[in-house]
Design an enzyme around this catalytic site. Structure first.
Site, PDB file in Angstrom:
ATOM      1  N   LYS A 269      -6.031  -2.760  -2.027  1.00  0.00           N
ATOM      2  CA  LYS A 269      -5.407  -1.944  -0.972  1.00  0.00           C
ATOM      3  C   LYS A 269      -6.449  -1.580   0.090  1.00  0.00           C
ATOM      4  CE  LYS A 269      -1.719  -0.338  -3.973  1.00  0.00           C
ATOM      5  NZ  LYS A 269      -1.374   0.541  -5.092  1.00  0.00           N
TER       6      LYS A 269
ATOM      7  N   VAL B 262       0.855  -1.203   0.000  1.00  0.00           N
ATOM      8  CA  VAL B 262       0.000   0.000   0.000  1.00  0.00           C
ATOM      9  C   VAL B 262       0.889   1.250   0.000  1.00  0.00           C
ATOM     10  CG1 VAL B 262      -1.773   1.290   1.285  1.00  0.00           C
ATOM     11  CG2 VAL B 262      -1.840  -1.203   1.274  1.00  0.00           C
TER      12      VAL B 262
HETATM   13  N1  HSE Z   1       0.303  -0.402  -9.796  1.00  0.00           N
HETATM   14  C1  HSE Z   1       0.380   0.117  -8.485  1.00  0.00           C
HETATM   15  C2  HSE Z   1       0.020   1.588  -8.509  1.00  0.00           C
HETATM   16  C3  HSE Z   1       1.758  -0.108  -7.951  1.00  0.00           C
HETATM   17  O1  HSE Z   1       0.013   2.172  -9.594  1.00  0.00           O
HETATM   18  O2  HSE Z   1      -0.263   2.170  -7.468  1.00  0.00           O
HETATM   19  C4  HSE Z   1       1.906   0.180  -6.480  1.00  0.00           C
HETATM   20  O3  HSE Z   1       1.121  -0.668  -5.702  1.00  0.00           O
END
Ligand code: HSE
Length: 347
Positions: free
Chosen positions: A225, A153
């Site tokens: 998340k 996160v």
């Molecule tokens: N793909 C995710 C983002 C990476 O863009 O936040 C970090 O968790």
């Protein structure tokens, strides 16, 4: 002082954006870390498609990064991630394999294997955290090791450890914010006049997007998340399927520009809160007035506001994605393990 003289053996499972980010920091900061009393040595790097390298005497990370940067394989050793995690010199396994939200993929298998054998695991891999958080924390407790997942996160911006450790003793009622770097970057770039596809390509190039960027734009990454925060910060394990989820794929440049004309900005907002019926979580684009604190969080920056009893509202803001930025999350968890700070991660 005993702890401080130890050389901690690290096994990398995966060596993509985050793995290389962590390796770069460990290589650059080796001397500085040693001066503060901590020594780390990489004894295995295992990848799915670029081979594996095992060296009980320690792998030279600058050389490895240079070779991988040239497109060369990691090495010719034949060993799987779960097997490498159990090598005698391994103390800490960095699970930096790509997130698989369906069955946890290789990350879940190796995390189970490592924790069962008493190896610490640090990770940015959201699959195991989403599918098996309670099981993995119980496994770590049973085997006297640690499962730390700051990197899942807000990359290295302290979010989970901040809530569990820095705000220990506070009861958190809800959490809301912007938790996906890729979509926030895309929305910001669209406001600057870039096309959606062009902005997504740039986010991928910069190492922000998931291996499959649909995970970002369809809201899965933000949803997972929110689920992780609900589980560890609000103390309620909920399945990912219960997080109400809308992504940004349907948002057009016209939507972004019309919002701007109304002095508003579209942001992908994640929430998790305690309700009478338990904990509810959601992710959806919202049009926020420019005066809203989240409206000024632009590009790859993310932000989270915790609503608490003792501190009322506490907001953190910082990078939400990136190679080094996520590598930093793993480094902070590795250092926490080396310092023996595990207690607050026990459910
Ligand atoms: N793909 C995710 C983002 C990476 O863009 O936040 C970090 O968790």
């Amino acid at each position: 002082m005993k702890n401080r003289e130890k050389v901690w053996g690290i096994c990398f499972a995966g060596f993509g954006n985050v793995g290389q980010g962590l390796a770069g920091i460990l290589a650059d900061e080796e001397e500085a870390l040693r001066r503060t009393g901590f020594s780390f040595q990489t004894v295995a790097v295992v990848t799915k498609t670029r081979g594996a390298l095992v060296d009980p005497e320690g792998i030279a990370l600058p050389d490895l990064l240079e070779r991988v940067g040239r497109g060369d394989p990691v090495g010719q050793d034949r060993i799987g991630a779960s097997e490498a995690a159990l090598l005698p010199g391994v103390d800490i396994v960095a699970d930096v394999t790509p997130t698989n939200l369906e069955d946890g993929g290789v990350g879940l298998a190796l995390t189970r294997a490592a924790l069962s054998a008493g190896r610490h695991v640090v990770t940015s891999d959201k699959g195991p955290a989403s599918l098996a958080m309670d099981e993995l924390r119980a496994l770590a407790r049973k085997n006297r090791c640690t499962y730390r997942f700051e990197g899942t996160v807000l990359s290295g911006t302290p979010a989970i450890n901040f809530a569990l450790e820095a705000m220990a003793g506070c009861s958190i009622r809800s959490v809301q914010g912007i938790v996906n770097g890729t979509t926030n970057y895309i929305l910001t770039k669209m406001e600057e006049g870039f096309g959606y596809a062009e902005a997504l390509a740039e986010a991928t190039k910069l190492g922000y997007a998931e291996a499959d960027p649909r995970g970002d734009v369809d809201g899965w990454d933000a949803a997972v998340k929110a689920q992780i925060l609900a589980g560890v910060v609000l103390g309620a394990s909920i399945p990912l399927s219960s997080v109400r989820r809308t992504g940004i794929a349907h948002i057009t440049a016209k939507d972004v520009n019309e919002a701007a004309r109304r002095r508003r900005r579209i942001k992908l907002v994640a929430r998790a809160e305690r309700t009478d019926g338990g904990v509810s979580a959601s992710v959806a684009p919202e049009e926020l007035p420019l005066t809203h604190p989240l409206a000024s969080v632009q590009g790859v920056m993310n932000a989270l506001t915790y609503s608490t009893d003792h501190l009322d509202q506490v907001t953190i803001t910082g990078p939400g994605a990136g190679r080094r930025e996520t590598g930093q999350a793993l480094l902070s968890d590795i250092l926490a393990i080396a310092r023996g700070r595990e207690a607050n991660h026990r459910p």
